[in-house]
Design a protein around this motif. Structure first.
Motif, PDB file in Angstrom:
ATOM      1  N   TRP A 110       0.830  -1.206   0.000  1.00  0.00           N
ATOM      2  CA  TRP A 110       0.000   0.000   0.000  1.00  0.00           C
ATOM      3  C   TRP A 110       0.866   1.259   0.000  1.00  0.00           C
ATOM      4  O   TRP A 110       0.506   2.263  -0.616  1.00  0.00           O
ATOM      5  N   ALA A 111       1.983   1.218   0.699  1.00  0.00           N
ATOM      6  CA  ALA A 111       2.874   2.382   0.709  1.00  0.00           C
ATOM      7  C   ALA A 111       3.457   2.626  -0.681  1.00  0.00           C
ATOM      8  O   ALA A 111       3.576   3.770  -1.131  1.00  0.00           O
ATOM      9  N   GLU A 112       3.799   1.552  -1.394  1.00  0.00           N
ATOM     10  CA  GLU A 112       4.285   1.699  -2.761  1.00  0.00           C
ATOM     11  C   GLU A 112       3.190   2.252  -3.668  1.00  0.00           C
ATOM     12  O   GLU A 112       3.450   3.083  -4.551  1.00  0.00           O
ATOM     13  N   LEU A 113       1.963   1.794  -3.463  1.00  0.00           N
ATOM     14  CA  LEU A 113       0.828   2.309  -4.229  1.00  0.00           C
ATOM     15  C   LEU A 113       0.637   3.793  -3.972  1.00  0.00           C
ATOM     16  O   LEU A 113       0.460   4.588  -4.915  1.00  0.00           O
ATOM     17  N   LEU A 114       0.689   4.185  -2.716  1.00  0.00           N
ATOM     18  CA  LEU A 114       0.479   5.586  -2.365  1.00  0.00           C
ATOM     19  C   LEU A 114       1.583   6.467  -2.948  1.00  0.00           C
ATOM     20  O   LEU A 114       1.315   7.577  -3.436  1.00  0.00           O
ATOM     21  N   ARG A 115       2.813   5.992  -2.924  1.00  0.00           N
ATOM     22  CA  ARG A 115       3.905   6.769  -3.523  1.00  0.00           C
ATOM     23  C   ARG A 115       3.688   6.936  -5.029  1.00  0.00           C
ATOM     24  O   ARG A 115       3.857   8.041  -5.565  1.00  0.00           O
ATOM     25  N   SER A 116       3.295   5.873  -5.704  1.00  0.00           N
ATOM     26  CA  SER A 116       3.086   5.944  -7.152  1.00  0.00           C
ATOM     27  C   SER A 116       1.962   6.916  -7.504  1.00  0.00           C
ATOM     28  O   SER A 116       2.099   7.748  -8.407  1.00  0.00           O
ATOM     29  N   VAL A 117       0.845   6.845  -6.765  1.00  0.00           N
ATOM     30  CA  VAL A 117      -0.294   7.721  -7.032  1.00  0.00           C
ATOM     31  C   VAL A 117       0.062   9.177  -6.753  1.00  0.00           C
ATOM     32  O   VAL A 117      -0.304  10.083  -7.508  1.00  0.00           O
ATOM     33  N   LEU A 212      -0.894  -0.015 -12.327  1.00  0.00           N
ATOM     34  CA  LEU A 212      -0.204  -0.844 -11.343  1.00  0.00           C
ATOM     35  C   LEU A 212       1.079  -1.453 -11.897  1.00  0.00           C
ATOM     36  O   LEU A 212       1.575  -2.455 -11.388  1.00  0.00           O
ATOM     37  N   SER A 213       1.624  -0.848 -12.932  1.00  0.00           N
ATOM     38  CA  SER A 213       2.854  -1.383 -13.519  1.00  0.00           C
ATOM     39  C   SER A 213       4.020  -1.338 -12.538  1.00  0.00           C
ATOM     40  O   SER A 213       4.981  -2.112 -12.671  1.00  0.00           O
ATOM     41  N   PHE A 214       3.947  -0.455 -11.534  1.00  0.00           N
ATOM     42  CA  PHE A 214       5.037  -0.358 -10.568  1.00  0.00           C
ATOM     43  C   PHE A 214       5.166  -1.626  -9.738  1.00  0.00           C
ATOM     44  O   PHE A 214       6.228  -1.892  -9.146  1.00  0.00           O
ATOM     45  N   LEU A 215       4.107  -2.448  -9.683  1.00  0.00           N
ATOM     46  CA  LEU A 215       4.166  -3.673  -8.890  1.00  0.00           C
ATOM     47  C   LEU A 215       5.209  -4.640  -9.429  1.00  0.00           C
ATOM     48  O   LEU A 215       5.769  -5.447  -8.686  1.00  0.00           O
TER      49      LEU A 215
END
Length: 275
Positions: A110-117, A212-215
């Protein structure tokens, strides 16, 4: 006398100019406010604590452009997104991260998601509720974005001036955030009442799928979901309860703790034990 009057007039002009500059800066800041609210959902509905976060976004600025971030997978996620799209007049967009990775409240993905957004949206504020999920997520995401979070906000005076409790809640402190964007904050949901304003039928925010490519770049998983063990109860959740009944060593025995639970049921309160 003439020189003194000239000096006084110059000082007054500088004072008015400085005040005007401060006023202009404050108004410009309000116009540039855009907020990302990290929302939680359950059973196809946005949780009340996240609706309180929307009320906090409204307290920051009436002209606030708010994006709501939802994560998870399956039909309940998309049902919650529909609910979020019509949950508040300020909601400008609903961002949906549809992946099994976000089906459980693990702070690392979730932290990675929040950073990307945040990097793509460039929001001035990021708000989460002071739930166990929000408290776990916000500091980690703030570290990834190299900013300092403001936690447990109970009131908002200006876009970057907040009130929060200190000394175990025995005192209130007014703090000003002076760091870079975004200003990341967690709010106490009981301090912000969700709006009761009826939404016009035509006002439904668009729903957008998050990239979600950052995943693929996040290869190492430092945590994994095992299970959830909870007790079914009709009493409110502790994070959203207006009344909390607590008990500790003074009750002395398990039989006396049952009195605490009975009192909580009578008051419609959340019960909390201390040992």
């Amino acid at each position: 006398m003439v020189m003194a009057a000239a000096l006084l007039a110059g000082a007054l002009r500088r004072g008015r100019a400085g005040g005007g500059a401060r006023y202009f800066a404050g108004e410009s800041l309000r116009r540039l406010v855009s907020t990302l609210v990290v929302a939680e959902h359950e059973g196809g509905l946005v949780k009340p604590s996240s609706l309180s976060a929307l009320a906090a976004a409204e307290a920051i600025a009436k002209e606030n452009k708010v994006s709501l971030l939802l994560g998870g997978s399956g039909p309940t996620l998309h049902k919650a997104a529909q609910h979020a799209a019509s949950s508040h007049p300020l909601v400008n967009e609903v961002l949906v991260a549809d992946s099994d990775v976000f089906a459980h409240p693990l702070a690392e993905p979730w932290a990675e998601l929040l950073r990307s957004v945040q990097q793509k949206g460039g929001y001035s504020h990021v708000i989460a509720s002071s739930t166990s999920f929000g408290k776990n997520l916000l500091p980690r995401a703030a570290a990834l974005l190299d900013v300092s979070p403001v936690t447990d906000v109970t009131a908002i005076s200006e876009p970057r001036v907040f009130v929060r409790p200190i000394y175990a809640g025995n005192a209130l402190c007014t703090v000003r955030y002076t760091g870079e964007n975004p200003c990341m904050m967690s709010i106490r949901s009981t301090s912000f009442s969700p709006t009761t304003e009826s939404m016009p039928e035509t006002k439904v925010a668009p729903i957008t799928q998050v990239d979600l490519s950052f995943l693929n770049e996040v290869s190492s998983r430092k945590s994994s979901w095992v299970n959830l063990t909870s007790q079914d109860t009709e009493r409110p959740d502790l994070a959203n309860a207006c009344v909390v009944v607590t008990g500790g060593r003074g009750l002395k025995s398990a039989e006396n703790f049952k009195l605490l639970e009975q009192l909580a049921e009578k008051l419609g309160a959340a019960g909390l034990r201390f040992y």
